[in-house]
Design a protein around this motif. Structure first.
Motif, PDB file in Angstrom:
ATOM      1  N   HIS A  52      -6.413  39.621  25.602  1.00 28.47           N
ATOM      2  CA  HIS A  52      -5.942  39.498  23.862  1.00 28.47           C
ATOM      3  C   HIS A  52      -6.597  38.560  23.076  1.00 28.47           C
ATOM      4  CE1 HIS A  52      -3.677  43.119  23.719  1.00 28.47           C
ATOM      5  NE2 HIS A  52      -2.897  42.729  24.996  1.00 28.47           N
ATOM      6  N   LEU A  53      -6.481  37.153  23.753  1.00 25.95           N
ATOM      7  CA  LEU A  53      -7.187  35.841  23.129  1.00 25.95           C
ATOM      8  C   LEU A  53      -8.714  36.129  23.199  1.00 25.95           C
ATOM      9  CD1 LEU A  53      -5.093  33.216  24.799  1.00 25.95           C
ATOM     10  CD2 LEU A  53      -4.750  34.475  22.458  1.00 25.95           C
ATOM     11  N   ASP A  54      -9.431  36.742  24.019  1.00 29.40           N
ATOM     12  CA  ASP A  54     -10.642  36.789  23.952  1.00 29.40           C
ATOM     13  C   ASP A  54     -11.185  37.849  22.565  1.00 29.40           C
ATOM     14  OD1 ASP A  54     -11.293  35.371  26.049  1.00 29.40           O
ATOM     15  OD2 ASP A  54     -11.567  37.239  27.475  1.00 29.40           O
ATOM     16  N   VAL A  55     -10.389  38.992  22.635  1.00 29.04           N
ATOM     17  CA  VAL A  55     -10.397  39.796  21.286  1.00 29.04           C
ATOM     18  C   VAL A  55     -10.523  39.068  20.205  1.00 29.04           C
ATOM     19  CG1 VAL A  55      -9.891  41.951  20.346  1.00 29.04           C
ATOM     20  CG2 VAL A  55     -10.173  42.011  22.731  1.00 29.04           C
ATOM     21  N   LEU A  56      -9.317  38.338  20.037  1.00 25.00           N
ATOM     22  CA  LEU A  56      -9.313  37.715  18.604  1.00 25.00           C
ATOM     23  C   LEU A  56     -10.044  36.563  18.466  1.00 25.00           C
ATOM     24  CD1 LEU A  56      -5.376  37.468  18.922  1.00 25.00           C
ATOM     25  CD2 LEU A  56      -6.784  38.826  17.406  1.00 25.00           C
ATOM     26  N   ALA A  57     -10.400  35.858  19.410  1.00 28.32           N
ATOM     27  CA  ALA A  57     -11.456  34.861  19.456  1.00 28.32           C
ATOM     28  C   ALA A  57     -12.804  35.475  18.994  1.00 28.32           C
ATOM     29  CB  ALA A  57     -11.714  34.068  20.649  1.00 28.32           C
ATOM     30  N   GLU A  58     -13.402  36.543  19.546  1.00 31.62           N
ATOM     31  CA  GLU A  58     -14.756  37.184  19.290  1.00 31.62           C
ATOM     32  C   GLU A  58     -14.625  37.693  17.989  1.00 31.62           C
ATOM     33  OE1 GLU A  58     -14.911  40.115  22.278  1.00 31.62           O
ATOM     34  OE2 GLU A  58     -15.067  38.752  23.939  1.00 31.62           O
ATOM     35  N   ALA A  59     -13.555  37.894  17.479  1.00 27.74           N
ATOM     36  CA  ALA A  59     -13.421  38.426  15.897  1.00 27.74           C
ATOM     37  C   ALA A  59     -13.231  37.174  14.900  1.00 27.74           C
ATOM     38  CB  ALA A  59     -12.310  39.418  15.897  1.00 27.74           C
ATOM     39  N   GLY A  60     -13.318  36.055  15.512  1.00 27.80           N
ATOM     40  CA  GLY A  60     -13.086  34.869  14.923  1.00 27.80           C
ATOM     41  C   GLY A  60     -11.735  34.650  14.109  1.00 27.80           C
ATOM     42  N   ILE A  61     -10.747  35.402  14.570  1.00 25.92           N
ATOM     43  CA  ILE A  61      -9.411  35.140  14.062  1.00 25.92           C
ATOM     44  C   ILE A  61      -8.496  33.858  14.481  1.00 25.92           C
ATOM     45  CG2 ILE A  61      -7.372  36.459  14.183  1.00 25.92           C
ATOM     46  CD1 ILE A  61      -8.888  39.078  13.900  1.00 25.92           C
ATOM     47  N   ILE A  62      -8.953  33.553  15.799  1.00 26.89           N
ATOM     48  CA  ILE A  62      -8.324  32.394  16.674  1.00 26.89           C
ATOM     49  C   ILE A  62      -9.368  31.438  16.992  1.00 26.89           C
ATOM     50  CG2 ILE A  62      -6.349  33.678  17.125  1.00 26.89           C
ATOM     51  CD1 ILE A  62      -7.527  33.322  20.055  1.00 26.89           C
ATOM     52  N   ALA A  63      -9.230  30.118  17.205  1.00 25.10           N
ATOM     53  CA  ALA A  63      -9.962  29.166  17.822  1.00 25.10           C
ATOM     54  C   ALA A  63      -9.025  28.788  18.979  1.00 25.10           C
ATOM     55  CB  ALA A  63     -10.229  28.239  16.936  1.00 25.10           C
ATOM     56  N   VAL A  64      -9.780  28.571  20.081  1.00 24.53           N
ATOM     57  CA  VAL A  64      -9.116  28.102  21.424  1.00 24.53           C
ATOM     58  C   VAL A  64      -9.952  26.740  21.861  1.00 24.53           C
ATOM     59  CG1 VAL A  64      -9.130  28.555  23.844  1.00 24.53           C
ATOM     60  CG2 VAL A  64      -9.055  30.531  22.338  1.00 24.53           C
ATOM     61  N   ARG A  65      -9.153  25.698  21.881  1.00 24.09           N
ATOM     62  CA  ARG A  65      -9.510  24.352  22.204  1.00 24.09           C
ATOM     63  C   ARG A  65      -9.246  24.168  23.449  1.00 24.09           C
ATOM     64  NH1 ARG A  65      -6.963  19.293  21.686  1.00 24.09           N
ATOM     65  NH2 ARG A  65      -5.397  20.392  20.610  1.00 24.09           N
ATOM     66  N   LYS A  66      -9.872  23.533  24.381  1.00 20.90           N
ATOM     67  CA  LYS A  66      -9.549  23.354  26.016  1.00 20.90           C
ATOM     68  C   LYS A  66      -9.408  21.848  25.971  1.00 20.90           C
ATOM     69  CE  LYS A  66     -11.008  27.279  28.447  1.00 20.90           C
ATOM     70  NZ  LYS A  66     -10.019  27.856  28.794  1.00 20.90           N
ATOM     71  N   THR A  67      -8.441  21.381  26.544  1.00 23.70           N
ATOM     72  CA  THR A  67      -8.293  19.888  26.940  1.00 23.70           C
ATOM     73  C   THR A  67      -8.109  19.806  28.472  1.00 23.70           C
ATOM     74  OG1 THR A  67      -5.765  19.667  26.799  1.00 23.70           O
ATOM     75  CG2 THR A  67      -7.121  19.285  24.644  1.00 23.70           C
ATOM     76  N   TYR A  68      -8.235  18.438  29.060  1.00 28.96           N
ATOM     77  CA  TYR A  68      -8.192  18.399  30.377  1.00 28.96           C
ATOM     78  C   TYR A  68      -7.251  17.081  30.858  1.00 28.96           C
ATOM     79  CZ  TYR A  68     -12.103  21.700  30.527  1.00 28.96           C
ATOM     80  OH  TYR A  68     -12.742  22.761  30.351  1.00 28.96           O
ATOM     81  N   ASN A  69      -6.641  17.358  31.845  1.00 23.18           N
ATOM     82  CA  ASN A  69      -5.712  16.287  32.292  1.00 23.18           C
ATOM     83  C   ASN A  69      -6.263  16.218  34.011  1.00 23.18           C
ATOM     84  OD1 ASN A  69      -3.976  14.354  33.344  1.00 23.18           O
ATOM     85  ND2 ASN A  69      -2.312  15.662  32.837  1.00 23.18           N
ATOM     86  N   ARG A  71      -8.291  17.492  36.767  1.00 21.26           N
ATOM     87  CA  ARG A  71      -9.014  18.530  36.944  1.00 21.26           C
ATOM     88  C   ARG A  71      -8.427  19.985  36.502  1.00 21.26           C
ATOM     89  NH1 ARG A  71     -10.507  18.864  43.383  1.00 21.26           N
ATOM     90  NH2 ARG A  71      -9.002  20.408  42.682  1.00 21.26           N
ATOM     91  N   ARG A  72      -7.095  19.676  35.691  1.00 18.94           N
ATOM     92  CA  ARG A  72      -6.270  20.417  35.287  1.00 18.94           C
ATOM     93  C   ARG A  72      -6.659  21.060  33.812  1.00 18.94           C
ATOM     94  NH1 ARG A  72      -1.098  22.800  36.816  1.00 18.94           N
ATOM     95  NH2 ARG A  72      -0.079  23.672  34.904  1.00 18.94           N
ATOM     96  N   SER A  73      -7.005  22.143  33.449  1.00 23.53           N
ATOM     97  CA  SER A  73      -7.341  22.428  31.929  1.00 23.53           C
ATOM     98  C   SER A  73      -6.049  22.767  31.291  1.00 23.53           C
ATOM     99  CB  SER A  73      -8.498  23.366  31.872  1.00 23.53           C
ATOM    100  OG  SER A  73      -7.952  24.795  32.364  1.00 23.53           O
ATOM    101  N   ARG A  74      -5.993  22.748  30.294  1.00 23.82           N
ATOM    102  CA  ARG A  74      -4.955  23.207  29.291  1.00 23.82           C
ATOM    103  C   ARG A  74      -5.698  24.009  27.956  1.00 23.82           C
ATOM    104  NH1 ARG A  74       0.294  19.850  27.158  1.00 23.82           N
ATOM    105  NH2 ARG A  74       1.315  21.479  26.535  1.00 23.82           N
ATOM    106  N   SER A  75      -5.490  25.119  27.474  1.00 24.29           N
ATOM    107  CA  SER A  75      -5.863  25.903  26.464  1.00 24.29           C
ATOM    108  C   SER A  75      -4.890  25.724  24.926  1.00 24.29           C
ATOM    109  CB  SER A  75      -6.282  27.105  26.623  1.00 24.29           C
ATOM    110  OG  SER A  75      -7.234  27.428  27.795  1.00 24.29           O
ATOM    111  N   TRP A  76      -5.545  25.574  24.082  1.00 24.08           N
ATOM    112  CA  TRP A  76      -4.595  25.441  22.733  1.00 24.08           C
ATOM    113  C   TRP A  76      -5.324  26.388  22.016  1.00 24.08           C
ATOM    114  CZ3 TRP A  76      -0.441  22.301  22.508  1.00 24.08           C
ATOM    115  CH2 TRP A  76      -0.285  21.422  23.371  1.00 24.08           C
ATOM    116  N   ILE A  77      -4.394  27.100  21.258  1.00 24.92           N
ATOM    117  CA  ILE A  77      -4.687  28.353  20.258  1.00 24.92           C
ATOM    118  C   ILE A  77      -4.255  28.041  18.909  1.00 24.92           C
ATOM    119  CG2 ILE A  77      -4.627  30.675  20.205  1.00 24.92           C
ATOM    120  CD1 ILE A  77      -4.043  29.470  23.423  1.00 24.92           C
ATOM    121  N   ARG A  78      -5.205  28.187  17.880  1.00 29.34           N
ATOM    122  CA  ARG A  78      -4.735  28.431  16.526  1.00 29.34           C
ATOM    123  C   ARG A  78      -5.438  29.424  15.706  1.00 29.34           C
ATOM    124  NH1 ARG A  78      -8.422  26.509  13.273  1.00 29.34           N
ATOM    125  NH2 ARG A  78     -10.108  25.405  14.217  1.00 29.34           N
TER     126      ARG A  78
END
Length: 113
Positions: A52-69, A71-78
């Motif tokens: 679902h996030l892929d669909v919204l991101a591909e449409a330009g409706i959300i942005a996903v930002r990845k952070t790392y701690n 080796r562990r990644s964390r995705s932030w969505i807005r």
């Protein structure tokens, strides 16, 4: 697009789909949330939410930002500005539909159909 158009013409399936609309509602108000918050709030699997996030991101409706701690990644969505616009359009259309339903007269109890 006018709110006076037909329902089929007005609703955007990318936004209107139940899970995606729920995601957008959680992101409304300019908040940025992490993937696990959305997954838990919506009771979805990682794969289902990710799609679902892929669909919204591909449409330009959300942005996903990845952070790392480490080796562990964390995705932030807005919501993007475009996403805020699309959510507002959806809300106006749904209000218009609700208003049209409210205007429908209830049949008199003595009428036979």
């Amino acid at each position: 697009m006018s709110d006076k158009g037909t329902v089929g013409e007005s609703l955007d399936e990318v936004v209107h789909q139940r899970t995606r609309l729920s995601i957008l509602m959680l992101l409304g108000g300019g908040v940025e949330v992490d993937f696990s918050f959305l997954r838990t709030s919506l009771d979805l699997t990682d794969g289902n939410l990710g799609r679902h996030l892929d669909v919204l991101a591909e449409a330009g409706i959300i942005a996903v930002r990845k952070t790392y701690n480490g080796r562990r990644s964390r995705s932030w969505i807005r919501l993007t500005d475009y996403g805020t616009l699309k959510l507002g359009q959806e809300a106006r259309i749904l209000r218009s539909i609700a208003d049209q339903i409210d205007q429908v007269r209830a049949p008199n109890s003595d009428e036979t159909y």
